[in-house]
Design an enzyme around this catalytic site. Structure first.
Site, PDB file in Angstrom:
ATOM      1  N   SER A  24      -2.949 -12.489   4.259  1.00  0.00           N
ATOM      2  CA  SER A  24      -3.499 -12.460   2.892  1.00  0.00           C
ATOM      3  C   SER A  24      -2.523 -13.125   1.922  1.00  0.00           C
ATOM      4  CB  SER A  24      -3.846 -11.025   2.455  1.00  0.00           C
ATOM      5  OG  SER A  24      -2.708 -10.222   2.306  1.00  0.00           O
TER       6      SER A  24
ATOM      7  N   LYS B  98       0.797  -1.224   0.000  1.00  0.00           N
ATOM      8  CA  LYS B  98       0.000   0.000   0.000  1.00  0.00           C
ATOM      9  C   LYS B  98       0.830   1.274   0.000  1.00  0.00           C
ATOM     10  CE  LYS B  98      -3.785  -0.349  -0.370  1.00  0.00           C
ATOM     11  NZ  LYS B  98      -4.807  -0.798  -1.388  1.00  0.00           N
TER      12      LYS B  98
HETATM   13  N1  PMP Z   1      -3.665  -7.731   1.678  1.00  0.00           N
HETATM   14  C1  PMP Z   1      -3.363  -6.779   2.573  1.00  0.00           C
HETATM   15  C2  PMP Z   1      -2.627  -7.166   3.816  1.00  0.00           C
HETATM   16  C3  PMP Z   1      -3.779  -5.455   2.339  1.00  0.00           C
HETATM   17  O1  PMP Z   1      -3.488  -4.496   3.238  1.00  0.00           O
HETATM   18  C4  PMP Z   1      -4.497  -5.151   1.146  1.00  0.00           C
HETATM   19  C5  PMP Z   1      -4.962  -3.737   0.929  1.00  0.00           C
HETATM   20  N2  PMP Z   1      -6.297  -3.528   1.330  1.00  0.00           N
HETATM   21  C6  PMP Z   1      -4.786  -6.174   0.241  1.00  0.00           C
HETATM   22  C7  PMP Z   1      -4.337  -7.455   0.542  1.00  0.00           C
HETATM   23  C8  PMP Z   1      -5.587  -5.957  -1.027  1.00  0.00           C
HETATM   24  O2  PMP Z   1      -5.023  -5.031  -1.932  1.00  0.00           O
HETATM   25  P1  PMP Z   1      -5.954  -4.023  -2.740  1.00  0.00           P
HETATM   26  O3  PMP Z   1      -6.510  -3.049  -1.760  1.00  0.00           O
HETATM   27  O4  PMP Z   1      -5.032  -3.356  -3.707  1.00  0.00           O
HETATM   28  O5  PMP Z   1      -7.046  -4.788  -3.410  1.00  0.00           O
END
Ligand code: PMP
Length: 286
Positions: A249, A35
């Site tokens: 994630s 991010k």
């Molecule tokens: N995994 C984590 C740990 C995140 O902080 C994010 C951001 N929300 C995501 C996945 C998903 O990425 P995006 O917001 O670009 O879809």
């Protein structure tokens, strides 16, 4: 320092037999997550477009990583940063946000409640919101950044068959699918989503009532819905087999990539959003 230029490495011990799996390690960004890319780009583009000025407060709703990235840019550039945080956000994230100088506003509920509250503050004239869910600089940071790096660093003579990443704001999947498909027109893009009843920090499901305006899932082929326990088990396995301490994630994404490669074979590239440090207080690996 600008974010980006993170390593693209092979996960040699986790690819199903006869397949190859590569990973872009996004915790190598300045605050430790993917991010930093949208945070940097949204801040600089919004300011260049005159949406806020020097010293003006910024407001953002975030489960953590975007806020940490934005707080860093705001600190560097001298803007106060107010973060609306759902009660589900981990203690490490709160401490990190405070360390980067942000003011935390706790909002009862989940990410969608934090968004609604942040909107109220903006409507009351309390500051500017870059609004990661609707800001085109979020996917642009990937289309014109991450995707170009993956193409530049891809080590094989033939393009990858699959790209997998998490769906949260949709910035990563939207921007990378646009950027990568311009160069590799046959690439299959797959989304990795949380289970609606078993949430994973930073992720979302396509059945969630709130779908971010910035998300364009038109290029997504397969959807993988991964439970939290499976994701956490994959984090432990990744530590053991590859020596990378990935976040939850990322565990879900690796699980999904293994399923895709087991079924369809070929080569895959995954984007791993952050490392496991911020999740330790939940004790998932005891
Ligand atoms: N995994 C984590 C740990 C995140 O902080 C994010 C951001 N929300 C995501 C996945 C998903 O990425 P995006 O917001 O670009 O879809």
């Amino acid at each position: 320092m600008e974010p980006g230029n993170t390593p693209l490495v092979e996960l040699r011990n986790m690819a199903p037999a006869g397949t190859r799996l590569f990973a872009k390690l996004e915790w190598h960004n300045p605050t430790g997550s993917v991010k930093d890319r949208p945070a940097w780009r949204m801040f600089h583009e919004d300011r260049a477009q005159g949406k806020f000025g020097k010293g003006e407060p910024l407001i953002e709703a975030t489960s953590g990583n975007t806020g940490i990235g934005l707080a860093r840019v705001a600190l560097l550039e001298g803007n106060p940063m107010h973060i609306c945080l759902p009660t589900s956000a981990s203690e490490e994230r709160r401490q990190l946000l405070r360390a980067y100088g942000a003011n935390l506003i706790n909002v009862e509920g989940g990410p969608n409640d934090a968004i609604a509250y942040a909107r109220e503050l903006v409507a009351a004239g309390e500051g500017h919101m870059c609004y990661q869910y609707g800001n085109p600089a979020n996917p642009d940071s990937h289309e014109f950044g991450t995707a170009l790096e993956i193409i530049r660093d891809w080590p094989l003579a033939t393009p990858p068959d699959h790209f997998l990443c998490a769906y949260g704001t949709g910035g990563t999947i939207t921007g990378n699918s646009r950027g990568l498909r311009k160069h590799w027109s046959d690439l299959a893009v797959h989304s990795v989503e949380e289970d609606l009843s078993d949430t994973i920090g930073g992720m979302r499901n396509q059945q969630d009532p709130f779908q971010p305006p910035v998300a364009d899932l038109g290029l997504v082929k397969d959807r993988y819905v991964i439970g939290r326990a499976e994701a956490e088990a994959k984090v432990a396995e990744t530590m053991k087999l590859e020596g990378h301490f990935v976040g939850t994630s990322s565990g879900a994404i690796i699980e999904a990539a293994q399923r895709e490669l087991s079924t369809n074979g070929g080569t895959a590239v995954v984007l791993l959003p952050d490392a496991g440090w911020k999740y330790l207080s939940g004790n998932p690996w005891q």
